[in-house]
Scaffold this motif. Structure first.
Motif, PDB file in Angstrom:
ATOM      1  N   ILE A  36      -8.752  66.532 -65.457  1.00 38.02           N
ATOM      2  CA  ILE A  36      -8.662  66.987 -64.074  1.00 38.02           C
ATOM      3  C   ILE A  36      -8.501  65.774 -63.160  1.00 38.02           C
ATOM      4  O   ILE A  36      -9.296  64.828 -63.222  1.00 38.02           O
ATOM      5  CB  ILE A  36      -9.908  67.805 -63.689  1.00 38.02           C
ATOM      6  N   SER A  37      -7.474  65.811 -62.327  1.00 39.86           N
ATOM      7  CA  SER A  37      -7.187  64.712 -61.393  1.00 39.86           C
ATOM      8  C   SER A  37      -7.327  65.222 -59.966  1.00 39.86           C
ATOM      9  O   SER A  37      -6.380  65.780 -59.398  1.00 39.86           O
ATOM     10  CB  SER A  37      -5.769  64.181 -61.626  1.00 39.86           C
ATOM     11  N   PRO A  38      -8.507  65.041 -59.342  1.00 37.95           N
ATOM     12  CA  PRO A  38      -8.739  65.583 -57.994  1.00 37.95           C
ATOM     13  C   PRO A  38      -7.780  65.049 -56.939  1.00 37.95           C
ATOM     14  O   PRO A  38      -7.395  65.778 -56.026  1.00 37.95           O
ATOM     15  CB  PRO A  38     -10.184  65.161 -57.700  1.00 37.95           C
ATOM     16  N   ASP A  39      -7.414  63.758 -57.037  1.00 35.68           N
ATOM     17  CA  ASP A  39      -6.563  63.203 -55.994  1.00 35.68           C
ATOM     18  C   ASP A  39      -5.144  63.738 -56.055  1.00 35.68           C
ATOM     19  O   ASP A  39      -4.426  63.758 -55.056  1.00 35.68           O
ATOM     20  CB  ASP A  39      -6.558  61.671 -56.058  1.00 35.68           C
ATOM     21  N   LYS A  40      -4.713  64.212 -57.239  1.00 38.20           N
ATOM     22  CA  LYS A  40      -3.355  64.747 -57.397  1.00 38.20           C
ATOM     23  C   LYS A  40      -3.335  66.275 -57.484  1.00 38.20           C
ATOM     24  O   LYS A  40      -2.253  66.870 -57.572  1.00 38.20           O
ATOM     25  CB  LYS A  40      -2.696  64.160 -58.646  1.00 38.20           C
ATOM     26  N   TYR A  41      -4.515  66.908 -57.507  1.00 36.45           N
ATOM     27  CA  TYR A  41      -4.605  68.367 -57.668  1.00 36.45           C
ATOM     28  C   TYR A  41      -3.886  68.805 -58.947  1.00 36.45           C
ATOM     29  O   TYR A  41      -3.171  69.796 -58.969  1.00 36.45           O
ATOM     30  CB  TYR A  41      -4.024  69.092 -56.452  1.00 36.45           C
ATOM     31  N   GLU A  42      -4.117  68.071 -60.042  1.00 35.36           N
ATOM     32  CA  GLU A  42      -3.456  68.375 -61.304  1.00 35.36           C
ATOM     33  C   GLU A  42      -4.468  68.562 -62.418  1.00 35.36           C
ATOM     34  O   GLU A  42      -5.515  67.899 -62.461  1.00 35.36           O
ATOM     35  CB  GLU A  42      -2.492  67.247 -61.701  1.00 35.36           C
ATOM     36  N   VAL A  43      -4.136  69.480 -63.328  1.00 33.67           N
ATOM     37  CA  VAL A  43      -4.921  69.698 -64.542  1.00 33.67           C
ATOM     38  C   VAL A  43      -3.965  69.596 -65.725  1.00 33.67           C
ATOM     39  O   VAL A  43      -2.909  70.237 -65.733  1.00 33.67           O
ATOM     40  CB  VAL A  43      -5.611  71.085 -64.536  1.00 33.67           C
ATOM     41  N   GLU A  44      -4.323  68.791 -66.719  1.00 31.55           N
ATOM     42  CA  GLU A  44      -3.480  68.605 -67.897  1.00 31.55           C
ATOM     43  C   GLU A  44      -4.260  68.921 -69.158  1.00 31.55           C
ATOM     44  O   GLU A  44      -5.483  68.808 -69.200  1.00 31.55           O
ATOM     45  CB  GLU A  44      -2.981  67.151 -67.990  1.00 31.55           C
TER      46      GLU A  44
ATOM     47  N   SER B  55      -3.357  67.936 -73.285  1.00 35.98           N
ATOM     48  CA  SER B  55      -2.414  67.333 -74.254  1.00 35.98           C
ATOM     49  C   SER B  55      -1.112  66.924 -73.569  1.00 35.98           C
ATOM     50  O   SER B  55      -0.025  67.104 -74.125  1.00 35.98           O
ATOM     51  CB  SER B  55      -2.145  68.303 -75.407  1.00 35.98           C
ATOM     52  N   GLY B  56      -1.223  66.411 -72.356  1.00 39.02           N
ATOM     53  CA  GLY B  56      -0.051  65.934 -71.635  1.00 39.02           C
ATOM     54  C   GLY B  56       0.741  66.997 -70.915  1.00 39.02           C
ATOM     55  O   GLY B  56       1.704  66.694 -70.209  1.00 39.02           O
ATOM     56  N   GLN B  57       0.342  68.264 -71.050  1.00 40.39           N
ATOM     57  CA  GLN B  57       1.042  69.370 -70.397  1.00 40.39           C
ATOM     58  C   GLN B  57       0.289  69.817 -69.144  1.00 40.39           C
ATOM     59  O   GLN B  57      -0.919  70.047 -69.183  1.00 40.39           O
ATOM     60  CB  GLN B  57       1.178  70.565 -71.363  1.00 40.39           C
ATOM     61  N   ILE B  58       1.035  69.939 -68.041  1.00 41.41           N
ATOM     62  CA  ILE B  58       0.432  70.376 -66.782  1.00 41.41           C
ATOM     63  C   ILE B  58       0.117  71.871 -66.835  1.00 41.41           C
ATOM     64  O   ILE B  58       0.945  72.680 -67.261  1.00 41.41           O
ATOM     65  CB  ILE B  58       1.377  70.098 -65.591  1.00 41.41           C
ATOM     66  N   ILE B  59      -1.090  72.241 -66.425  1.00 42.98           N
ATOM     67  CA  ILE B  59      -1.460  73.650 -66.258  1.00 42.98           C
ATOM     68  C   ILE B  59      -1.237  73.996 -64.794  1.00 42.98           C
ATOM     69  O   ILE B  59      -1.845  73.394 -63.904  1.00 42.98           O
ATOM     70  CB  ILE B  59      -2.931  73.889 -66.649  1.00 42.98           C
ATOM     71  N   GLU B  60      -0.349  74.923 -64.540  1.00 34.19           N
ATOM     72  CA  GLU B  60       0.039  75.249 -63.172  1.00 34.19           C
ATOM     73  C   GLU B  60      -1.060  76.057 -62.473  1.00 34.19           C
ATOM     74  O   GLU B  60      -1.331  77.203 -62.825  1.00 34.19           O
ATOM     75  CB  GLU B  60       1.349  76.043 -63.164  1.00 34.19           C
ATOM     76  N   LEU B  61      -1.684  75.433 -61.487  1.00 35.89           N
ATOM     77  CA  LEU B  61      -2.694  76.106 -60.671  1.00 35.89           C
ATOM     78  C   LEU B  61      -2.307  75.983 -59.206  1.00 35.89           C
ATOM     79  O   LEU B  61      -1.784  74.951 -58.791  1.00 35.89           O
ATOM     80  CB  LEU B  61      -4.081  75.465 -60.868  1.00 35.89           C
ATOM     81  N   ASN B  62      -2.576  77.035 -58.441  1.00 40.09           N
ATOM     82  CA  ASN B  62      -2.364  76.902 -57.001  1.00 40.09           C
ATOM     83  C   ASN B  62      -3.557  76.147 -56.414  1.00 40.09           C
ATOM     84  O   ASN B  62      -4.571  75.934 -57.097  1.00 40.09           O
ATOM     85  CB  ASN B  62      -2.148  78.262 -56.337  1.00 40.09           C
ATOM     86  N   PRO B  63      -3.487  75.692 -55.156  1.00 37.48           N
ATOM     87  CA  PRO B  63      -4.557  74.850 -54.599  1.00 37.48           C
ATOM     88  C   PRO B  63      -5.950  75.462 -54.678  1.00 37.48           C
ATOM     89  O   PRO B  63      -6.914  74.769 -55.024  1.00 37.48           O
ATOM     90  CB  PRO B  63      -4.113  74.650 -53.149  1.00 37.48           C
ATOM     91  N   LYS B  64      -6.086  76.757 -54.384  1.00 33.65           N
ATOM     92  CA  LYS B  64      -7.398  77.368 -54.416  1.00 33.65           C
ATOM     93  C   LYS B  64      -7.922  77.469 -55.856  1.00 33.65           C
ATOM     94  O   LYS B  64      -9.120  77.287 -56.101  1.00 33.65           O
ATOM     95  CB  LYS B  64      -7.352  78.756 -53.777  1.00 33.65           C
TER      96      LYS B  64
END
Length: 237
Positions: free
Chosen positions: A145-153, A155-164
């Motif tokens: 989990i990368s709070p500053d980028k709002y990203e969750v990965e 195994s190198g794959q992004i899990i698409e989440l909306n901001p909320k």
């Protein structure tokens, strides 16, 4: 910089008032009225400061909570609040590891000055990204989990989440195994001024669960009957 503050305070109105004033100074506060749950949060989530009342509901008082935090080698700064103004209480608090002792009743201007002084003193040798709220990434289960980028990965794959959804996952993951009420989630993610249906929390929890299904062998969001929800980590080593 945004700082996260944990307020362990049995008096609901006092806790909410302190949280409001901290919010005005760019803090992200969380109020927990139970000593046991407050201790759990302090030990299992990252905070930049803990504001702890000596008189708590439940089995643990403020001194016991403070000692346990320090025994776990947790150096988060702690400000003690107390209507006990005897010297022995002040000495015991400071010897137990408190950074400040504030007597009640107190002026809010002085209190906020003490909070900001403790924060400056504690973080003067830290880089900005070391703040509990702004750290670059952390691992939970199979997720990065990368709070500053709002990203969750995973195994190198992004899990698409909306901001909320991201905010909800981040909030839950920082309090793993801690039951959280729908009101706490609603106030923390949507804000205390939100006027819509509180069932929006259920909707987003359901959506988030579906997106986390491929990872349910290590991380799950479970309903806690009569309370709300909690994030659970499975297959821990």
């Amino acid at each position: 910089m945004t700082h996260r503050a944990l307020i362990i305070q049995a008096e609901t109105l006092t806790g909410e008032f302190i949280a409001q004033k901290l919010s005005e100074k760019n803090f992200v506060p969380e109020v927990i009225p139970s000593g046991e749950l407050g201790l759990h949060a302090a030990l299992n989530a990252s905070f930049d400061i803990v504001i702890l009342d000596l008189i708590m509901n439940g089995e643990k008082n403020g001194f016991q909570i403070l000692r346990t935090i320090r025994q776990k080698n947790n150096r988060v700064p702690v400000i003690i609040l107390s209507d006990q103004n005897q010297e022995k209480d002040i000495v015991e608090a400071l010897e137990s590891g408190a950074d400040e002792f504030v007597k009640k009743p107190f002026g809010m201007a002085e209190f906020m000055a003490r909070v900001e002084t403790v924060i400056r003193r504690t973080h003067k040798n830290k880089r900005p990204e070391q703040s509990a709220y702004s750290r670059r990434y952390y691992q939970i289960g199979e997720l990065t989990i990368s709070p500053d980028k709002y990203e969750v990965e995973s195994s190198g794959q992004i899990i698409e989440l909306n901001p909320k959804e991201f905010q909800l996952l981040h909030f839950l993951s920082q309090r793993a195994d801690l039951p959280l009420s729908r009101k706490v989630l609603l106030d923390s993610i949507w804000g205390t001024e939100y006027k819509g249906s509180p069932r929006i929390v259920n909707v987003y929890i359901s959506s988030l669960r579906k997106k986390l299904e491929p990872h349910q062998n290590t991380i799950q969001i479970k309903r806690v009957q009569g309370i709300g929800y909690k994030l659970v980590l499975l297959n821990r080593n």
